[in-house]
Write a protein that holds these residues in place. Structure first.
Motif, PDB file in Angstrom:
ATOM      1  N   ASN A 185      73.715 -28.156   2.225  1.00 26.77           N
ATOM      2  CA  ASN A 185      72.848 -27.461   3.187  1.00 26.77           C
ATOM      3  C   ASN A 185      71.530 -28.187   3.442  1.00 26.77           C
ATOM      4  O   ASN A 185      70.658 -27.666   4.126  1.00 26.77           O
ATOM      5  CB  ASN A 185      72.545 -26.046   2.688  1.00 26.77           C
ATOM      6  CG  ASN A 185      73.801 -25.191   2.632  1.00 26.77           C
ATOM      7  OD1 ASN A 185      74.632 -25.243   3.537  1.00 26.77           O
ATOM      8  ND2 ASN A 185      73.967 -24.412   1.565  1.00 26.77           N
ATOM      9  N   ARG A 186      71.376 -29.403   2.907  1.00 28.40           N
ATOM     10  CA  ARG A 186      70.071 -30.066   2.998  1.00 28.40           C
ATOM     11  C   ARG A 186      69.780 -30.633   4.382  1.00 28.40           C
ATOM     12  O   ARG A 186      68.638 -30.666   4.816  1.00 28.40           O
ATOM     13  CB  ARG A 186      69.976 -31.173   1.939  1.00 28.40           C
ATOM     14  CG  ARG A 186      69.789 -30.632   0.519  1.00 28.40           C
ATOM     15  CD  ARG A 186      69.323 -31.714  -0.437  1.00 28.40           C
ATOM     16  NE  ARG A 186      70.342 -32.711  -0.684  1.00 28.40           N
ATOM     17  CZ  ARG A 186      71.278 -32.607  -1.640  1.00 28.40           C
ATOM     18  NH1 ARG A 186      71.316 -31.537  -2.416  1.00 28.40           N
ATOM     19  NH2 ARG A 186      72.157 -33.559  -1.817  1.00 28.40           N
ATOM     20  N   LEU A 187      70.813 -31.116   5.057  1.00 25.73           N
ATOM     21  CA  LEU A 187      70.632 -31.690   6.395  1.00 25.73           C
ATOM     22  C   LEU A 187      71.586 -31.022   7.375  1.00 25.73           C
ATOM     23  O   LEU A 187      72.681 -30.607   6.996  1.00 25.73           O
ATOM     24  CB  LEU A 187      70.915 -33.203   6.372  1.00 25.73           C
ATOM     25  CG  LEU A 187      69.894 -34.111   5.688  1.00 25.73           C
ATOM     26  CD1 LEU A 187      70.425 -35.541   5.618  1.00 25.73           C
ATOM     27  CD2 LEU A 187      68.551 -34.094   6.428  1.00 25.73           C
ATOM     28  N   PRO A 188      71.194 -30.913   8.665  1.00 28.10           N
ATOM     29  CA  PRO A 188      72.117 -30.354   9.662  1.00 28.10           C
ATOM     30  C   PRO A 188      73.341 -31.248   9.836  1.00 28.10           C
ATOM     31  O   PRO A 188      73.311 -32.438   9.503  1.00 28.10           O
ATOM     32  CB  PRO A 188      71.273 -30.306  10.945  1.00 28.10           C
ATOM     33  CG  PRO A 188      70.153 -31.254  10.718  1.00 28.10           C
ATOM     34  CD  PRO A 188      69.900 -31.296   9.251  1.00 28.10           C
ATOM     35  N   TYR A 217      70.939 -36.385   9.632  1.00 31.22           N
ATOM     36  CA  TYR A 217      72.149 -35.558   9.744  1.00 31.22           C
ATOM     37  C   TYR A 217      73.185 -35.931   8.694  1.00 31.22           C
ATOM     38  O   TYR A 217      73.216 -37.051   8.197  1.00 31.22           O
ATOM     39  CB  TYR A 217      72.825 -35.759  11.114  1.00 31.22           C
ATOM     40  CG  TYR A 217      71.977 -35.438  12.303  1.00 31.22           C
ATOM     41  CD1 TYR A 217      71.825 -34.117  12.739  1.00 31.22           C
ATOM     42  CD2 TYR A 217      71.326 -36.452  13.016  1.00 31.22           C
ATOM     43  CE1 TYR A 217      71.047 -33.821  13.846  1.00 31.22           C
ATOM     44  CE2 TYR A 217      70.549 -36.156  14.125  1.00 31.22           C
ATOM     45  CZ  TYR A 217      70.412 -34.838  14.529  1.00 31.22           C
ATOM     46  OH  TYR A 217      69.637 -34.538  15.622  1.00 31.22           O
ATOM     47  N   GLN A 218      74.071 -34.982   8.432  1.00 31.79           N
ATOM     48  CA  GLN A 218      75.379 -35.269   7.853  1.00 31.79           C
ATOM     49  C   GLN A 218      76.335 -35.372   9.048  1.00 31.79           C
ATOM     50  O   GLN A 218      76.251 -34.557   9.978  1.00 31.79           O
ATOM     51  CB  GLN A 218      75.805 -34.147   6.906  1.00 31.79           C
ATOM     52  CG  GLN A 218      74.840 -33.991   5.730  1.00 31.79           C
ATOM     53  CD  GLN A 218      75.100 -32.713   4.965  1.00 31.79           C
ATOM     54  OE1 GLN A 218      75.734 -32.740   3.931  1.00 31.79           O
ATOM     55  NE2 GLN A 218      74.623 -31.584   5.474  1.00 31.79           N
ATOM     56  N   THR A 233      84.420 -45.887   4.689  1.00 36.26           N
ATOM     57  CA  THR A 233      85.186 -44.803   4.072  1.00 36.26           C
ATOM     58  C   THR A 233      84.389 -44.029   3.027  1.00 36.26           C
ATOM     59  O   THR A 233      84.474 -42.805   2.951  1.00 36.26           O
ATOM     60  CB  THR A 233      86.481 -45.364   3.450  1.00 36.26           C
ATOM     61  OG1 THR A 233      87.246 -45.979   4.482  1.00 36.26           O
ATOM     62  CG2 THR A 233      87.303 -44.257   2.799  1.00 36.26           C
ATOM     63  N   ASN A 234      83.611 -44.710   2.221  1.00 40.45           N
ATOM     64  CA  ASN A 234      82.897 -44.048   1.115  1.00 40.45           C
ATOM     65  C   ASN A 234      81.402 -43.889   1.367  1.00 40.45           C
ATOM     66  O   ASN A 234      80.639 -43.687   0.428  1.00 40.45           O
ATOM     67  CB  ASN A 234      83.130 -44.834  -0.182  1.00 40.45           C
ATOM     68  CG  ASN A 234      84.595 -44.858  -0.576  1.00 40.45           C
ATOM     69  OD1 ASN A 234      85.257 -43.821  -0.568  1.00 40.45           O
ATOM     70  ND2 ASN A 234      85.115 -46.033  -0.904  1.00 40.45           N
ATOM     71  N   LEU A 235      80.999 -43.957   2.630  1.00 38.23           N
ATOM     72  CA  LEU A 235      79.575 -43.819   2.960  1.00 38.23           C
ATOM     73  C   LEU A 235      79.141 -42.364   2.803  1.00 38.23           C
ATOM     74  O   LEU A 235      79.730 -41.454   3.419  1.00 38.23           O
ATOM     75  CB  LEU A 235      79.335 -44.294   4.395  1.00 38.23           C
ATOM     76  CG  LEU A 235      77.889 -44.317   4.885  1.00 38.23           C
ATOM     77  CD1 LEU A 235      77.036 -45.265   4.053  1.00 38.23           C
ATOM     78  CD2 LEU A 235      77.845 -44.733   6.368  1.00 38.23           C
ATOM     79  N   ALA A 236      78.136 -42.119   1.980  1.00 40.85           N
ATOM     80  CA  ALA A 236      77.670 -40.750   1.713  1.00 40.85           C
ATOM     81  C   ALA A 236      77.140 -40.103   2.989  1.00 40.85           C
ATOM     82  O   ALA A 236      76.378 -40.725   3.751  1.00 40.85           O
ATOM     83  CB  ALA A 236      76.568 -40.779   0.656  1.00 40.85           C
ATOM     84  N   GLY A 237      77.555 -38.857   3.221  1.00 40.00           N
ATOM     85  CA  GLY A 237      77.073 -38.113   4.379  1.00 40.00           C
ATOM     86  C   GLY A 237      77.791 -38.419   5.677  1.00 40.00           C
ATOM     87  O   GLY A 237      77.434 -37.898   6.739  1.00 40.00           O
ATOM     88  N   THR A 255      79.078 -26.920  12.243  1.00 38.92           N
ATOM     89  CA  THR A 255      78.367 -27.897  13.072  1.00 38.92           C
ATOM     90  C   THR A 255      77.088 -27.301  13.670  1.00 38.92           C
ATOM     91  O   THR A 255      77.090 -26.196  14.204  1.00 38.92           O
ATOM     92  CB  THR A 255      79.291 -28.393  14.200  1.00 38.92           C
ATOM     93  OG1 THR A 255      80.398 -29.096  13.619  1.00 38.92           O
ATOM     94  CG2 THR A 255      78.565 -29.303  15.171  1.00 38.92           C
ATOM     95  N   ASP A 256      76.002 -28.085  13.612  1.00 36.71           N
ATOM     96  CA  ASP A 256      74.728 -27.661  14.218  1.00 36.71           C
ATOM     97  C   ASP A 256      74.564 -28.202  15.635  1.00 36.71           C
ATOM     98  O   ASP A 256      74.102 -27.495  16.526  1.00 36.71           O
ATOM     99  CB  ASP A 256      73.558 -28.134  13.344  1.00 36.71           C
ATOM    100  CG  ASP A 256      73.547 -27.435  11.998  1.00 36.71           C
ATOM    101  OD1 ASP A 256      73.135 -26.265  11.949  1.00 36.71           O
ATOM    102  OD2 ASP A 256      73.976 -28.054  10.997  1.00 36.71           O
TER     103      ASP A 256
END
Length: 355
Positions: A185-188, A217-218, A233-237, A255-256
């Motif tokens: 919930n930290r980023l939209p 954003y995520q 493939t393994n990029l966070a977010g 989705t925001d």
């Protein structure tokens, strides 16, 4: 044979099929006999086979507005399609043909008219495609997504109702969506949807902008078939998929803001879900310009921002998204005030009443 038989047609893109599926899903348990007529190898065949109703493939040719030798070849394909569609309709004896447009619908509509079968048609875009321009001459009733489209059709048989939207799209859970994606919930959450085939320029620009975007954003990136980038493939977010089916309602619930093409069905779904959109329509070099007009209408009504593909760069993308995020509550309020009713219910009522 069932007491009531309906034949659906439409194809060439997912946008000409998904509204038909929305209607079919609502009436398939009524005991009616439902059939679909489409091209032998179009995307409509793949989509309809998933929902288990009889599919009838016919020959179809592309309708072009420009001079091309292929027009001559395709005239014969359309003629063959008319003969094949007539044979299917004579066998099925439907009470109604429902057309969503696309070039495959023309032989079916012509065959239906020759057999005195009533025809309903729906036009999703702001201006009618060539197939629906031809079909409107023989249609019994015409429905449109946009109020502005009514002027292109006979006034006495045309109704603006919005776009029929699949009910399952409303059944999503934001929590399920975040769990599926592994997001918090930290980023939209920003979702990018370039259509069933993806969008090369959008994909490339988003990926070139990831360093900046992931600070804000995520990201869920639906990039289209064969467009995954294994280095990410393994990029966070950042989560990328060619396409999602069952999980889409959950992803959209989480989705925001969304980046989308200007296809009518997609943007009406986002309108119904109250998701602010950045619309990047297909350019006139890639289309007849219908997505540009769709986007302009939504921007004027305060549902979306538009960024033309020719102007899309990493430099232009970030400020447009920032503006969208800043005004997202205003956009949501405008969407809530939208006077478009439940187009799916309207169509179902019209079909029931007619039959």
């Amino acid at each position: 044979m069932s007491e009531k038989t309906i034949v659906f047609t439409g194809g060439g893109s997912a946008g000409h099929v998904t509204p038909n599926i929305a209607i079919i899903d609502e009436i398939k348990d009524k005991g009616w006999d439902l059939h679909y007529v489409g091209s032998r190898n179009g995307i409509e065949k793949e989509l309809i086979q998933k929902i288990n109703i009889p599919y009838h493939g016919i020959s179809s040719g592309k309708l072009r507005r420009y001079i091309d030798f292929e027009n001559v070849v395709d005239m014969f394909r359309v003629l063959k399609g008319c003969i094949e569609a007539r044979a299917v309709l004579r066998k099925l004896k439907p009470n109604l043909v429902f057309s969503k447009g696309g070039f495959v619908s023309v032989p079916v509509v012509i065959a239906a008219k020759s057999l005195k079968i009533p025809i309903f048609m729906h036009e999703s875009d702001m201006t009618p495609g060539l197939a629906n321009k031809i079909s409107q001459r023989v249609a019994t009733k015409i429905f449109t997504s946009f109020d502005e489209t009514k002027k292109y059709f006979p006034k006495d048989k045309t109704h603006a109702i919005g776009s029929p939207i699949r009910k399952e799209i409303f059944a999503g859970s934001a929590e399920r969506g975040k769990r599926f994606l592994g997001f918090n919930n930290r980023l939209p959450i920003l979702t990018i949807m370039g259509g069933s085939l993806g969008a090369k320029k959008i994909n490339e620009t988003v990926r070139a902008s990831l360093n900046s975007l992931l600070k804000r954003y995520q990201i869920v990136h639906l990039c289209g078939k064969n467009n995954l980038d294994s280095s990410l493939t393994n990029l966070a977010g950042y989560k990328q998929f060619e396409y999602v089916h069952e999980e889409l309602p959950d992803i959209l619930a989480a989705t925001d803001v969304v980046i989308t093409r200007g296809g009518s069905n997609a943007i009406f779904e986002f309108l119904a879900l109250r998701i602010p959109m950045l619309i990047i329509p297909l350019s006139k070099q890639q289309s007849r310009g219908d997505q540009i007009l769709n986007a302009k209408s939504f921007e004027e009504k305060g549902y979306a921002l538009t960024l033309e593909e020719e102007s899309l760069t990493s430099v232009s993308l970030i400020p447009h998204l920032e503006k969208l995020q800043q005004k997202s509550e205003e956009y949501k309020q405008n969407m809530i005030r939208s006077n478009k009713g439940d187009a799916l219910k309207t169509l179902l009522d019209e079909i029931e009443k007619f039959l």
